[in-house]
Write a protein that holds these residues in place. Structure first.
Motif, PDB file in Angstrom:
ATOM      1  N   VAL A 205      37.628   4.959  -7.258  1.00  0.00           N
ATOM      2  CA  VAL A 205      36.627   5.890  -7.772  1.00  0.00           C
ATOM      3  C   VAL A 205      36.898   7.318  -7.304  1.00  0.00           C
ATOM      4  N   PRO A 206      36.501   8.303  -8.121  1.00  0.00           N
ATOM      5  CA  PRO A 206      36.611   9.692  -7.667  1.00  0.00           C
ATOM      6  C   PRO A 206      35.635   9.957  -6.529  1.00  0.00           C
ATOM      7  N   ASP A 207      36.060  10.844  -5.622  1.00  0.00           N
ATOM      8  CA  ASP A 207      35.204  11.129  -4.452  1.00  0.00           C
ATOM      9  C   ASP A 207      34.334  12.366  -4.629  1.00  0.00           C
ATOM     10  N   GLY A 208      34.426  13.031  -5.788  1.00  0.00           N
ATOM     11  CA  GLY A 208      33.624  14.217  -6.036  1.00  0.00           C
ATOM     12  C   GLY A 208      34.241  15.503  -5.514  1.00  0.00           C
ATOM     13  N   ALA A 209      35.373  15.390  -4.845  1.00  0.00           N
ATOM     14  CA  ALA A 209      36.038  16.573  -4.293  1.00  0.00           C
ATOM     15  C   ALA A 209      37.491  16.661  -4.756  1.00  0.00           C
ATOM     16  N   GLY A 210      37.805  16.004  -5.867  1.00  0.00           N
ATOM     17  CA  GLY A 210      39.156  16.046  -6.416  1.00  0.00           C
ATOM     18  C   GLY A 210      40.049  14.897  -6.003  1.00  0.00           C
ATOM     19  N   GLY A 211      39.579  14.056  -5.106  1.00  0.00           N
ATOM     20  CA  GLY A 211      40.363  12.909  -4.675  1.00  0.00           C
ATOM     21  C   GLY A 211      39.739  11.601  -5.133  1.00  0.00           C
ATOM     22  N   TYR A 212      40.282  10.505  -4.641  1.00  0.00           N
ATOM     23  CA  TYR A 212      39.821   9.161  -4.993  1.00  0.00           C
ATOM     24  C   TYR A 212      39.809   8.303  -3.734  1.00  0.00           C
ATOM     25  N   HIS A 213      39.123   7.183  -3.801  1.00  0.00           N
ATOM     26  CA  HIS A 213      39.131   6.217  -2.709  1.00  0.00           C
ATOM     27  C   HIS A 213      38.706   4.851  -3.268  1.00  0.00           C
ATOM     28  N   GLY A 214      38.911   3.845  -2.447  1.00  0.00           N
ATOM     29  CA  GLY A 214      38.520   2.504  -2.837  1.00  0.00           C
ATOM     30  C   GLY A 214      37.053   2.235  -2.568  1.00  0.00           C
ATOM     31  N   ARG A 215      36.518   1.314  -3.348  1.00  0.00           N
ATOM     32  CA  ARG A 215      35.145   0.846  -3.153  1.00  0.00           C
ATOM     33  C   ARG A 215      35.182  -0.681  -3.301  1.00  0.00           C
ATOM     34  N   MET A 216      34.647  -1.367  -2.319  1.00  0.00           N
ATOM     35  CA  MET A 216      34.661  -2.828  -2.340  1.00  0.00           C
ATOM     36  C   MET A 216      33.256  -3.353  -2.591  1.00  0.00           C
ATOM     37  N   ALA A 217      33.145  -4.223  -3.572  1.00  0.00           N
ATOM     38  CA  ALA A 217      31.893  -4.932  -3.828  1.00  0.00           C
ATOM     39  C   ALA A 217      32.134  -6.417  -3.608  1.00  0.00           C
ATOM     40  N   VAL A 218      31.165  -7.075  -3.019  1.00  0.00           N
ATOM     41  CA  VAL A 218      31.217  -8.519  -2.814  1.00  0.00           C
ATOM     42  C   VAL A 218      30.136  -9.133  -3.691  1.00  0.00           C
ATOM     43  N   LEU A 219      30.553  -9.992  -4.608  1.00  0.00           N
ATOM     44  CA  LEU A 219      29.641 -10.658  -5.529  1.00  0.00           C
ATOM     45  C   LEU A 219      29.638 -12.142  -5.194  1.00  0.00           C
ATOM     46  N   VAL A 220      28.461 -12.761  -5.215  1.00  0.00           N
ATOM     47  CA  VAL A 220      28.381 -14.172  -4.850  1.00  0.00           C
ATOM     48  C   VAL A 220      27.485 -14.949  -5.805  1.00  0.00           C
ATOM     49  N   LYS A 221      27.810 -16.208  -5.912  1.00  0.00           N
ATOM     50  CA  LYS A 221      26.950 -17.180  -6.580  1.00  0.00           C
ATOM     51  C   LYS A 221      26.782 -18.328  -5.587  1.00  0.00           C
ATOM     52  N   PRO A 222      25.659 -18.344  -4.840  1.00  0.00           N
ATOM     53  CA  PRO A 222      25.458 -19.407  -3.853  1.00  0.00           C
ATOM     54  C   PRO A 222      25.372 -20.775  -4.525  1.00  0.00           C
ATOM     55  N   ASN A 223      25.835 -21.792  -3.815  1.00  0.00           N
ATOM     56  CA  ASN A 223      25.784 -23.162  -4.298  1.00  0.00           C
ATOM     57  C   ASN A 223      24.489 -23.802  -3.798  1.00  0.00           C
ATOM     58  N   GLY A 224      23.427 -23.640  -4.568  1.00  0.00           N
ATOM     59  CA  GLY A 224      22.150 -24.267  -4.255  1.00  0.00           C
ATOM     60  C   GLY A 224      21.538 -23.781  -2.949  1.00  0.00           C
ATOM     61  N   LEU A 225      20.707 -24.627  -2.362  1.00  0.00           N
ATOM     62  CA  LEU A 225      20.013 -24.291  -1.126  1.00  0.00           C
ATOM     63  C   LEU A 225      20.991 -24.090   0.028  1.00  0.00           C
ATOM     64  N   LEU A 226      22.025 -24.919   0.104  1.00  0.00           N
ATOM     65  CA  LEU A 226      23.031 -24.764   1.161  1.00  0.00           C
ATOM     66  C   LEU A 226      23.638 -23.369   1.099  1.00  0.00           C
ATOM     67  N   GLY A 227      24.021 -22.919  -0.096  1.00  0.00           N
ATOM     68  CA  GLY A 227      24.629 -21.604  -0.241  1.00  0.00           C
ATOM     69  C   GLY A 227      23.671 -20.482   0.105  1.00  0.00           C
ATOM     70  N   ALA A 228      22.415 -20.601  -0.317  1.00  0.00           N
ATOM     71  CA  ALA A 228      21.422 -19.572  -0.008  1.00  0.00           C
ATOM     72  C   ALA A 228      21.190 -19.475   1.498  1.00  0.00           C
ATOM     73  N   LEU A 229      21.073 -20.629   2.171  1.00  0.00           N
ATOM     74  CA  LEU A 229      20.879 -20.639   3.620  1.00  0.00           C
ATOM     75  C   LEU A 229      22.113 -20.075   4.335  1.00  0.00           C
ATOM     76  N   TYR A 230      23.284 -20.435   3.851  1.00  0.00           N
ATOM     77  CA  TYR A 230      24.531 -19.939   4.432  1.00  0.00           C
ATOM     78  C   TYR A 230      24.596 -18.420   4.341  1.00  0.00           C
ATOM     79  N   MET A 231      24.315 -17.863   3.158  1.00  0.00           N
ATOM     80  CA  MET A 231      24.375 -16.407   2.987  1.00  0.00           C
ATOM     81  C   MET A 231      23.355 -15.710   3.882  1.00  0.00           C
ATOM     82  N   ALA A 232      22.162 -16.265   3.993  1.00  0.00           N
ATOM     83  CA  ALA A 232      21.146 -15.670   4.869  1.00  0.00           C
ATOM     84  C   ALA A 232      21.574 -15.765   6.336  1.00  0.00           C
TER      85      ALA A 232
END
Length: 197
Positions: free
Chosen positions: A139-166
């Motif tokens: 992504v652009p940094d607003g000052a003429g340069g660029y940098h990386g941006r990391m997003a973590v997306l998840v789909k928990p596996n039921g109650l076990l996954g929700a408890l694990y993420m919490a």
């Protein structure tokens, strides 16, 4: 630096077409200053086997504990991974992404590359607790340069996954992500000669 989820959701990333049923868990700005065409260099850093960046004793200890718990509770069996419990996101790709670059094989991460474009790279992982995506955008940094941006997306596996993420949330914020981001930044600086972002 941690960013609001909108820093990911408001951008026109291709991942939205593919992983719309995943929750954006975290978004982080990466300390990887560069030019408009440098995403490939960052992806290569991840693929080189040294891109994990977890060099601190705390970060290494947290990952070691996680793998021990996974072995103890059977969370990481191959049958629970991508192509086992869950289908790969490559099955969802439109033709242009499926025929384009996939991205590197990752030896130091339990992730598999899904696709790579000029400004995006996505890799996935799955186990008994979650199906997850690491999305790296450039992504652009607003000052003429660029940098990386990391997003973590998840789909928990039921109650076990929700408890694990919490349960792992405080460890992610206090130990894992700070160590990971510092390591990514140090390696980026060593590879490119770029100063700190």
């Amino acid at each position: 630096m941690r960013l609001p989820r909108s820093a990911h959701t408001d951008r026109p990333w291709r991942i939205h077409e593919i992983a719309g049923d995943f929750k954006v868990e975290d978004v982080w700005e990466l300390p990887t200053p560069g030019g408009p065409d440098d995403l490939a260099r960052l992806v290569d850093q991840f693929g080189s086997g040294t891109g994990s960046g977890v060099t601190s004793p705390v970060g290494r200890a947290l990952f070691a504990i996680r793998w021990k718990l996974g072995a103890l509770f059977g969370w990481d069996e191959p049958a629970d991974g991508v192509g086992g419990r869950v289908a790969t996101l490559r099955d969802r790709l439109p033709a242009d992404l499926r025929e384009g670059p996939r991205g590197p094989e990752l030896s130091s991460f339990p992730f598999t590359s899904v696709y790579q474009t000029h400004d995006e790279w996505a890799a996935e992982t799955a186990n008994r607790t979650v199906h997850g995506v690491m999305h790296i955008g450039w992504v652009p940094d607003g000052a003429g340069g660029y940098h990386g941006r990391m997003a973590v997306l998840v789909k928990p596996n039921g109650l076990l996954g929700a408890l694990y993420m919490a349960g792992i949330k405080p460890f992610r914020y206090l130990g894992v992500y700070p160590a990971l981001l510092r390591g990514i930044g140090r390696e980026w600086q060593a590879r490119t000669g770029a100063g700190p972002a």
